[in-house]
Design an enzyme around this catalytic site. Structure first.
Site, PDB file in Angstrom:
ATOM      1  N   TYR A  53     -11.415  11.257   4.756  1.00 37.47           N
ATOM      2  CA  TYR A  53     -12.159  10.345   3.889  1.00 37.47           C
ATOM      3  C   TYR A  53     -12.529   9.024   4.563  1.00 37.47           C
ATOM      4  O   TYR A  53     -13.009   8.111   3.906  1.00 37.47           O
ATOM      5  CB  TYR A  53     -11.397  10.152   2.570  1.00 37.47           C
ATOM      6  N   HIS A 103       0.822  -1.215   0.000  1.00 40.30           N
ATOM      7  CA  HIS A 103       0.000   0.000   0.000  1.00 40.30           C
ATOM      8  C   HIS A 103       0.856   1.265   0.000  1.00 40.30           C
ATOM      9  O   HIS A 103       1.017   1.928   1.020  1.00 40.30           O
ATOM     10  CB  HIS A 103      -0.960   0.002   1.193  1.00 40.30           C
TER      11      HIS A 103
END
Length: 384
Positions: A255, A151
């Site tokens: 988010y 990631h």
């Protein structure tokens, strides 16, 4: 052209344990095909065309490559620092300086460090006149280190004001850190082209967050597009099992990952019961099942009838991946989605070329392709 069929809510819930996206399926009146333009590319990651029409692309392990005229044989570009190559780590995002025509500066993100401490770094260097070397390479940014090779995010986009956006993944096992703006895990950072911090960043004073952080609460952003006409920054990010997202990025916004998500863990266990919360942004659209979205661009040409202004992202994996997705946009909203080449190619990046065509890079060893309209074959006249 293959288009995604509507799948029942029950089936989606059973497959991924999340809330199904009810965005309608879009359709087009023509077919498209993939035409190879670079056949020898191993794990291509990011692409960009120069103003002269040449193609530069990164390979996860192979560094930087140059293709004269945007089609044919790729040649290596030397001068890059050694990358930490392990898992998902390697050479990744690429973009050109807004003044490339005069300064020939190229920006590249890559993984730097070792097993114990590694992170995405951003370098810039001058592409030599013969396109063979990146000269005067300087590191302008290095994210907070972690001990995982997963990631990374690592897409790059310049804004109209000359600042550079860089996406950073949360390292997979450090997902809770995405809620802490004081570190760069799971964030999008905004820096100047020399690596300094813009004075109007939301945490520029360093009191409540890392000065470089622009937005946070992200998982793994592998698609980023800046619409220069409207000044809008779009991103696509990987959810877990289900819950991939398309977002508009706002200054200082949260988010939500992993406090809210439309997905579940890969083993089916629940991450959170919440899909929304006050103070956290909602996506424009999301995917359940996952497609592992990568690369993002907006079509600004008239090459494909009816597609101008739509967004396009690749799909690399998951039950609904191996595709190019057209995101039908009207007045800034998603009104439909269409799966192109469904199930055929895992696509890592998509950009628009100087000829107005879309170009895609596959995730593994298949190469780089141009998306062409299939011309209708005229029927033979009936002479009977």
């Amino acid at each position: 052209m293959r288009t995604a069929s509507l799948v029942s809510l029950t089936a989606l819930l059973a497959a991924c344990g999340g809330s199904a996206d009810q965005t309608p399926t879009a359709t087009s009146d023509f077919d498209v095909k993939l035409t190879p333009v670079v056949e020898e590319a191993e794990w291509p990651w990011g692409m960009v065309f120069t103003p002269e029409g040449d193609l530069l692309f990164t390979e996860k392990e192979g560094g930087l490559k140059f293709v004269a005229g945007g089609e044919g044989t790729a040649t290596p570009v030397s001068g890059l620092p050694d990358a930490y190559i392990e898992g998902q780590a390697g050479y990744m995002g690429i973009t050109l300086d807004p003044d490339f025509e005069t300064n020939r500066l190229v920006y590249i993100s890559y993984s730097k460090g070792d097993d114990a401490a590694n992170a995405a770094a951003v370098i810039k260097g001058r592409l030599s006149e013969d396109n063979s070397t990146l000269e005067d390479v300087t590191e302008i940014f290095w994210a907070d280190p972690r001990d995982t090779a997963y990631h990374y995010g690592s897409r790059l986009q310049f804004a109209n004001d000359g600042t550079l956006f860089v996406t950073l993944g949360e390292g997979f096992k450090y997902m809770k850190a995405a809620q802490d703006p004081k570190i760069t895990h799971g964030s999008i950072v905004r820096i100047n082209s020399d690596g300094s911090i813009p004075e109007d960043n939301p945490f520029a004073d360093g009191k409540d967050g890392n000065p470089a952080v622009w937005s946070y609460g992200h998982r793994n952003v592998q698609g980023l597009y800046y619409d220069a006409e409207t000044g809008t920054l779009y991103e696509t990010e990987h959810g877990p099992k289900g819950g991939d997202e398309l977002n508009i990025i706002k200054r200082g916004a949260n988010y939500g990952w992993p406090v809210i998500t439309y997905g579940v863990n890969y083993d089916g266990t629940v991450i959170t019961e919440k899909t929304e919360m006050e103070g956290m942004e909602q996506p424009l659209t999301y995917w359940v099942p996952s497609i592992a979205p990568a690369g993002l661009t907006m079509l600004t040409s008239d090459v494909y009838p009816g597609w101008k202004g739509d967004l396009f992202t690749g799909g690399m994996n998951g039950p609904a991946g191996l595709e190019l997705t057209r995101i039908d946009m009207e007045d800034g909203q998603v009104v439909g989605k269409e799966s192109l080449f469904d199930g055929e190619y895992p696509i890592r990046d998509v950009i628009q070329g100087p000829d107005g065509h879309l170009y895609v890079a596959t995730k593994d060893f298949d190469g780089i392709y141009r998306v062409d309209v299939v011309e209708a074959v005229a029927e033979e006249p009936d002479t009977k």
